[in-house]
Design a protein around this motif. Structure first.
Motif, PDB file in Angstrom:
ATOM      1  N   THR A  52      20.377  37.300  71.707  1.00 27.53           N
ATOM      2  CA  THR A  52      19.176  36.501  71.984  1.00 27.53           C
ATOM      3  C   THR A  52      18.519  36.882  73.308  1.00 27.53           C
ATOM      4  OG1 THR A  52      20.456  34.749  73.084  1.00 27.53           O
ATOM      5  CG2 THR A  52      20.081  34.509  70.708  1.00 27.53           C
ATOM      6  N   GLU A  65      21.717  31.600  62.794  1.00 24.43           N
ATOM      7  CA  GLU A  65      20.484  30.804  62.731  1.00 24.43           C
ATOM      8  C   GLU A  65      20.860  29.348  62.533  1.00 24.43           C
ATOM      9  OE1 GLU A  65      16.488  30.058  60.024  1.00 24.43           O
ATOM     10  OE2 GLU A  65      17.962  31.560  59.396  1.00 24.43           O
ATOM     11  N   GLY A  92      16.100  26.621  63.190  1.00 23.99           N
ATOM     12  CA  GLY A  92      15.392  27.877  63.438  1.00 23.99           C
ATOM     13  C   GLY A  92      15.827  28.597  64.693  1.00 23.99           C
ATOM     14  N   ARG A 137      17.863  30.848  67.149  1.00 26.44           N
ATOM     15  CA  ARG A 137      18.833  31.932  67.012  1.00 26.44           C
ATOM     16  C   ARG A 137      19.890  31.746  68.086  1.00 26.44           C
ATOM     17  NH1 ARG A 137      16.815  37.761  66.862  1.00 26.44           N
ATOM     18  NH2 ARG A 137      16.242  37.229  68.977  1.00 26.44           N
TER      19      ARG A 137
END
Length: 196
Positions: A71, A107, A175, A177
């Protein structure tokens, strides 16, 4: 090595691209004077090396490969980051053994309140899901958690109020990550079975 017990939530104070790499400066409540250049610090599940430091901040450099697999490509100034300094021999192992090597991106599918806690459901990438077991350990954004349930490639964890409040996991929503690191023992057991 780390334990997955977050000891500070730092903040990204600067981001700068350097050729193909990226440099992050991280503000922290850690006593930066006790951090050596070259020290390893876990950042949201990623083990990164300190390359410079100031009074209340330190800098790390991240390769293009790490940016592509974690990320960290989303990090911008102001982002809050779970931090953990490397474990020392004799430290309490409050979580589980964590290497700081992200295995994949998950996710978040849902976040639901359950009393004072929060249940979070995450979809793991295939074939990583094979290494996640009920009541086993997993690291999410650098935080050691116990897996409550697994259904195919989706697992659930329960976040107690303390974890919700003192880490960045309280910012998760459907949603999002997240960096995932599977349990090291599960990884080696699976590899042993593949080659036995």
């Amino acid at each position: 090595m780390f334990t997955g017990i977050v000891t500070d939530v730092g903040r990204v104070r600067a981001v700068r691209d350097t050729n193909r790499d990226r440099r992050f400066e991280i503000e922290t409540a850690f006593d930066v004077g006790t951090i050596d250049i070259g020290a390893s610090i876990n950042h949201a599940g990623c083990c990164l090396t300190v390359v410079e430091k100031g009074r209340d901040w330190f800098a790390v450099e991240v390769s293009g490969e790490t940016l592509g697999l974690t990320t960290l490509d989303q990090w911008a100034e102001g982002r809050r980051v779970n931090l953990e300094r490397a474990a020392r021999v004799g430290d309490e192992l409050g979580g589980h053994i964590v290497s700081g090597h992200v295995d994949g991106l998950g996710e978040v599918l849902s976040v639901q309140s359950e009393g004072g806690s929060h249940r979070v459901r995450v979809r793991a990438p295939r074939p990583l899901h094979r290494f996640i077991a009920p009541k086993g350990s997993i690291t999410v954004e650098g935080v050691s958690l116990t897996v409550n349930e697994v259904e195919d490639d989706v697992f659930g964890v329960n976040l107690i109020p303390h974890t919700w409040d003192v880490t960045t996991l309280g910012e998760l929503k459907a949603g999002s990550r997240v960096n995932l690191e599977i349990d090291m023992l599960a990884r080696y057991l699976a590899r042993f079975q593949e080659t036995a």
